[in-house]
Design an enzyme around this catalytic site. Structure first.
Site, PDB file in Angstrom:
ATOM      1  N   ILE A 101     -66.407  20.707 -56.286  1.00 57.81           N
ATOM      2  CA  ILE A 101     -65.239  20.072 -55.673  1.00 57.81           C
ATOM      3  C   ILE A 101     -65.523  18.598 -55.355  1.00 57.81           C
ATOM      4  CG2 ILE A 101     -65.742  20.512 -53.202  1.00 57.81           C
ATOM      5  CD1 ILE A 101     -62.796  21.493 -52.987  1.00 57.81           C
TER       6      ILE A 101
ATOM      7  N   HIS B 286     -73.169  28.048 -58.076  1.00 63.02           N
ATOM      8  CA  HIS B 286     -71.987  28.908 -58.204  1.00 63.02           C
ATOM      9  C   HIS B 286     -71.837  29.763 -56.954  1.00 63.02           C
ATOM     10  CE1 HIS B 286     -73.157  27.901 -62.333  1.00 63.02           C
ATOM     11  NE2 HIS B 286     -71.864  27.935 -62.594  1.00 63.02           N
TER      12      HIS B 286
ATOM     13  N   GLN C 271     -62.383  24.967 -60.136  1.00 63.49           N
ATOM     14  CA  GLN C 271     -62.998  26.166 -60.721  1.00 63.49           C
ATOM     15  C   GLN C 271     -64.081  26.780 -59.829  1.00 63.49           C
ATOM     16  OE1 GLN C 271     -65.085  25.826 -64.715  1.00 63.49           O
ATOM     17  NE2 GLN C 271     -63.087  26.623 -65.279  1.00 63.49           N
ATOM     18  N   PHE C 272     -64.920  25.933 -59.259  1.00 69.83           N
ATOM     19  CA  PHE C 272     -65.966  26.396 -58.346  1.00 69.83           C
ATOM     20  C   PHE C 272     -66.046  25.413 -57.182  1.00 69.83           C
ATOM     21  CE2 PHE C 272     -67.296  28.247 -62.351  1.00 69.83           C
ATOM     22  CZ  PHE C 272     -67.764  29.498 -61.996  1.00 69.83           C
TER      23      PHE C 272
ATOM     24  N   GLU D 135     -59.137  23.331 -64.659  1.00 69.84           N
ATOM     25  CA  GLU D 135     -59.993  23.546 -65.823  1.00 69.84           C
ATOM     26  C   GLU D 135     -59.860  24.989 -66.305  1.00 69.84           C
ATOM     27  OE1 GLU D 135     -63.669  22.362 -64.010  1.00 69.84           O
ATOM     28  OE2 GLU D 135     -62.818  20.381 -63.598  1.00 69.84           O
TER      29      GLU D 135
ATOM     30  N   LEU E  17     -61.850  17.944 -67.738  1.00 70.14           N
ATOM     31  CA  LEU E  17     -62.940  18.421 -66.877  1.00 70.14           C
ATOM     32  C   LEU E  17     -63.273  17.303 -65.886  1.00 70.14           C
ATOM     33  CD1 LEU E  17     -66.218  20.073 -68.245  1.00 70.14           C
ATOM     34  CD2 LEU E  17     -65.788  19.374 -65.898  1.00 70.14           C
ATOM     35  N   ALA E  18     -62.438  17.185 -64.869  1.00 75.20           N
ATOM     36  CA  ALA E  18     -62.554  16.048 -63.953  1.00 75.20           C
ATOM     37  C   ALA E  18     -61.811  16.418 -62.667  1.00 75.20           C
ATOM     38  CB  ALA E  18     -61.943  14.805 -64.589  1.00 75.20           C
ATOM     39  N   GLU E  19     -62.577  16.719 -61.632  1.00 73.80           N
ATOM     40  CA  GLU E  19     -61.965  17.259 -60.408  1.00 73.80           C
ATOM     41  C   GLU E  19     -61.126  16.221 -59.668  1.00 73.80           C
ATOM     42  OE1 GLU E  19     -65.007  17.867 -61.490  1.00 73.80           O
ATOM     43  OE2 GLU E  19     -64.899  20.022 -61.837  1.00 73.80           O
TER      44      GLU E  19
END
Ligand SMILES: Cc1ncc(C[n+]2csc(CCOP(=O)(O)OP(=O)(O)O)c2C)c(N)n1
Ligand SMILES: [Mg+2]
Length: 731
Positions: free
Chosen positions: A488, A531, A483-484, A416, A459-461
């Site tokens: 996950i 985060h 990203q974070f 992402e 936007l899809a892990e």
């Protein structure tokens, strides 16, 4: 094969026109394969009842779809991500009844998994049938990644070349410009999010993926109208662009063949993916552990039986005069004799050696803990008397990624926001600077290496990791970003049940050495719950995946290079707070600097007390240790593990044997954390060396709060470490 007549060429043309392109011989072969498939199911059911095999799930009712797929696609050329009902497909591609029975008995020679997987979890390396698992739908994104890889190799043929000195040495790459990737699933499985993620990416990237939904109207006991809004998946997917869609009675071989022919042609021509919705039946309950009479009345079952594809084809052959009754009897007898022989042989087959159980958890060819991955840093020359500038961890990770991309054309990156800019025209007209990741770790890489090597994912892990699995299986080296760490979890199925298991469950038939980079950790002052998470122990508790967690720039560079060049999947955890910290900056160590996995670093030597830690508690531990020496003259040996799986037990044992006192510290929560395992092992193996109880310092068993005053209390601080060290030294 016994045909009734031997027709002349003109008559053959007439026949094939009549049967949508199928010849008499093919129709007879289809019957032979379908009958073989059904009788194998029957035979396995018997063997299960005799307790000679341990599980059975049938392909009954789905045979016409499988055979048609085998007829319209090419084994060893196209790629296959089937599901458990695809017995007839695999037989059609060239797998033998004997091989299938070896799976059923769990034999050492089972070509799919060497006795590791349940039967019907297909995988035949020689046929490009990629190892399949049990989680419904996890094959879909992998198939998309496989197709992605095929198209990448086609546009970068040089990248398929073998190279020595890294994972490429053990990987032959095969691709064809017009290859198709087949993926199948049941009607119930279309409810899985990964199905929709796969459809989305195949559509958007116009990939030659052939989706085959085998709709038997049930997912175990749950009927299709409960799974699927409106009860028909075709209606729901109809809006995806670039697809060719077919909905067909999948028990009618000729109609199914026609639908496949049209769809495969669309995929092969490069026009995009295909979607075949085949209505089939499920005459044998879900599996041998299920009795459908509990939830399906007799009338419904009988109605379904009237559509049995085997009976339909048999009647068709007779009606069309292609085979008469005695021809059918002869064929069936031949099949049954063959199966009997295969059963006799399979029941005699040797089972796997017990000591083989840990074989192929990791690559048997390339050990990332070996000396081959131990190289010295070669920093740039001093310029004008000035030493090369010390760079941040973020800088060195970016530089390492860049140099590895230059060295290895098989590396692709996605995630992402990781691209500089997806709308390329803004880059070319220089109207923007570009992003390159929310933490800018991939900044400039798209501009340097092109948009087909560095690109944004949806936007899809699960999409990110699932596609990476498929790509890596084909020989690419995806280096993807989550990203974070806090986000996950949608990828957890792929990270737990797929990526680290591909090699083991296929008995080394396939592997998937992808690198997953993840921004992790707190101490952010306002990062809050979502985060700031750690949670590395969840992944160190997963065999088959290396877990790396560097604390400084130099280690990050050296370990990332090892991660990329090695032949295993790696979870590379990058602490956000350390990305740009003053602590641990270093000059770039050059394009070949590597650190072997599982080798700790002694940050500070000492004789009085050992502190074992990693990540952001390394600088905090160092601060505490320096204060303890200053104020109390206690000399702490501070060990940075750097790599959590494998980890450096030898360094721990040596140090604890010297200091006789030990603290294990980490940022993640205390209970069930990474330290628990280390501490347990110390207690069990180094008990005699200890002069004091083993201690742990870690986060409170709660979440990380937004308010900085709360975050300070929740996460372990230098002060907490200092107190624990002092108490233990005084014990
Ligand atoms: C992720 C996941 N959830 C649940 C299961 C248990 N399970 C195995 S098969 C199945 C039903 C699948 O139904 P469908 O997709 O319609 O395929 P069919 O078996 O009918 O061919 C379920 C719930 C599983 N294997 N994986
Ligand atoms: Mg179903």
């Amino acid at each position: 094969m016994a045909t009734k007549t031997d027709p002349k060429p003109a008559a053959v043309a007439e026949q094939t026109r009549k049967y949508e392109g199928l010849t008499h011989d093919q129709l007879i072969e289809a019957y032979r394969l379908m009958y073989t498939s059904r009788r194998l199911d029957d035979r396995e059911i018997l063997l299960k009842r005799q307790q000679k095999i341990f599980f059975q799930i049938s392909g009954a009712g789905h045979e016409a779809v499988g055979v048609t797929a085998a007829f319209t696609l090419k084994p060893t050329y196209d790629w296959f991500y089937p599901y458990y009902r695809d017995r007839a497909l695999c037989l059609g591609l060239g797998a033998t009844p004997y091989e299938m029975l070896l799976m059923a008995v769990g034999a050492a020679d089972d070509p799919n998994s060497g006795g590791r997987q349940m039967p019907s979890h297909w995988g035949f390396p020689k046929l490009n049938v990629v190892t399949q698992s049990s989680p419904t739908g996890s094959q879909v994104l992998q198939a998309v990644g496989c197709a992605d890889a095929g198209s990448y190799f086609h546009s970068h043929p040089e990248s398929a070349n073998k190279a020595t000195g890294d994972y490429r040495e053990f990987r032959d790459v095969m691709f064809h410009g017009d290859e198709v990737t087949y993926v199948s699933l049941g009607d119930g499985t279309t409810s899985e999010g990964e199905f929709w993620e796969g459809m989305n990416s195949a559509s958007n990237r116009k990939l030659p993926v052939l989706f085959v939904v085998q709709d038997n109207e049930y997912a175990i006991s749950v009927p299709v109208e409960v799974q699927t809004a409106g009860g028909n998946i075709s209606r729901l997917v109809a809006g995806f662009p670039n697809f060719h869609f077919e909905e067909v009675e999948g028990t009618d071989l000729v109609a199914t063949y026609a639908a496949f022919t049209r769809t495969v042609a669309h995929c092969r021509a490069g026009n995009g993916p295909g979607f075949i919705h085949a209505h089939v039946i499920r005459p044998y309950s879900h599996s041998l552990s299920d009795d459908e009479r509990l939830y399906r009345p007799e009338a419904e079952r009988q109605q379904e039986a009237a559509r049995d594809p085997l009976t339909r084809l048999q009647m068709f052959l007779i009606r069309e005069g292609i085979l008469d009754e005695s021809g059918i009897n002869r064929l069936e007898k031949q099949v049954e004799d063959g199966i009997q022989e295969a059963v006799d042989q399979a029941l005699e087959a040797a089972i796997p050696a017990p000591e083989s159980v840990t074989q192929f958890v990791y690559s048997p060819s390339l050990d990332p803990a070996s000396d081959a991955f131990n190289t010295a840093p070669v920093p740039a020359e001093a310029v004008g008397g000035n030493p090369p500038a010390a760079k941040t961890m973020a800088d060195l990770i970016n530089a390492t990624l860049s140099d590895e991309m230059a060295r290895d054309p098989r590396i692709v990156m996605f995630g992402e926001d990781i691209a500089d800019c997806s709308r390329e025209q803004y880059l070319s007209d220089k109207s923007i600077k570009g992003k390159g990741g929310v933490f800018k770790l991939t900044a400039g890489l798209q501009c340097k290496y092109g948009s087909d090597r560095v690109f944004n994912s949806p936007l899809a892990e699960a999409n990110i990791v699932g596609r990476a699995v498929g790509m890596a299986t084909r020989g690419l080296k995806p280096v993807v970003e989550i990203q974070f760490f806090d986000y996950i979890w949608p990828a957890m199925m792929q990270l737990r049940d797929e990526l680290p298991l591909i090699r083991w469950r296929s008995n080394n038939g396939f592997s998937s050495p992808a690198v997953v980079r993840v921004a992790i950790g707190g101490y952010l002052t306002g990062g809050a719950i979502y985060h700031s998470q750690c949670g590395e122990s969840i992944f160190t508790h997963t065999p088959g995946m290396h877990v790396v967690f560097p604390s400084n720039a130099l280690d990050a560079a050296g370990l990332l290079r090892t991660a990329i060049r090695c032949d295993d999947p790696v979870l590379f955890l990058e602490h956000k707070r350390l990305y740009r910290e003053t602590f641990g900056r270093a000059p770039y160590p050059g394009p070949d600097y590597m650190i072997p996995f599982g080798k700790a670093k002694i940050v500070q030597p000492g004789d009085d007390l050992t502190v074992i830690t990693y990540g952001a508690t390394v600088p905090r531990g160092l601060q505490a240790a320096q204060r303890l020496e200053r104020e109390h003259g206690v000399k702490v040996e501070l060990i940075d593990l750097r790599c959590l799986n494998p980890f450096d037990w030898e360094a721990i044992a040596t140090s604890v044997s010297k200091t006789n006192r030990v603290i294990v510290a980490h940022e993640d929560m205390l209970s069930w954390g990474y330290g628990a395992e280390i501490v347990a092992r110390i207690a069990s193996e180094l008990f005699d060396q200890l002069d004091a109880p083993v201690r742990r310092v870690a986060a409170k068993d709660t979440f990380v709060a937004y308010q900085p005053a709360l975050e300070d209390v929740i996460l372990p601080q230098a002060e907490d470490l200092f107190r624990a060290m002092k108490e233990l030294a005084e014990y």
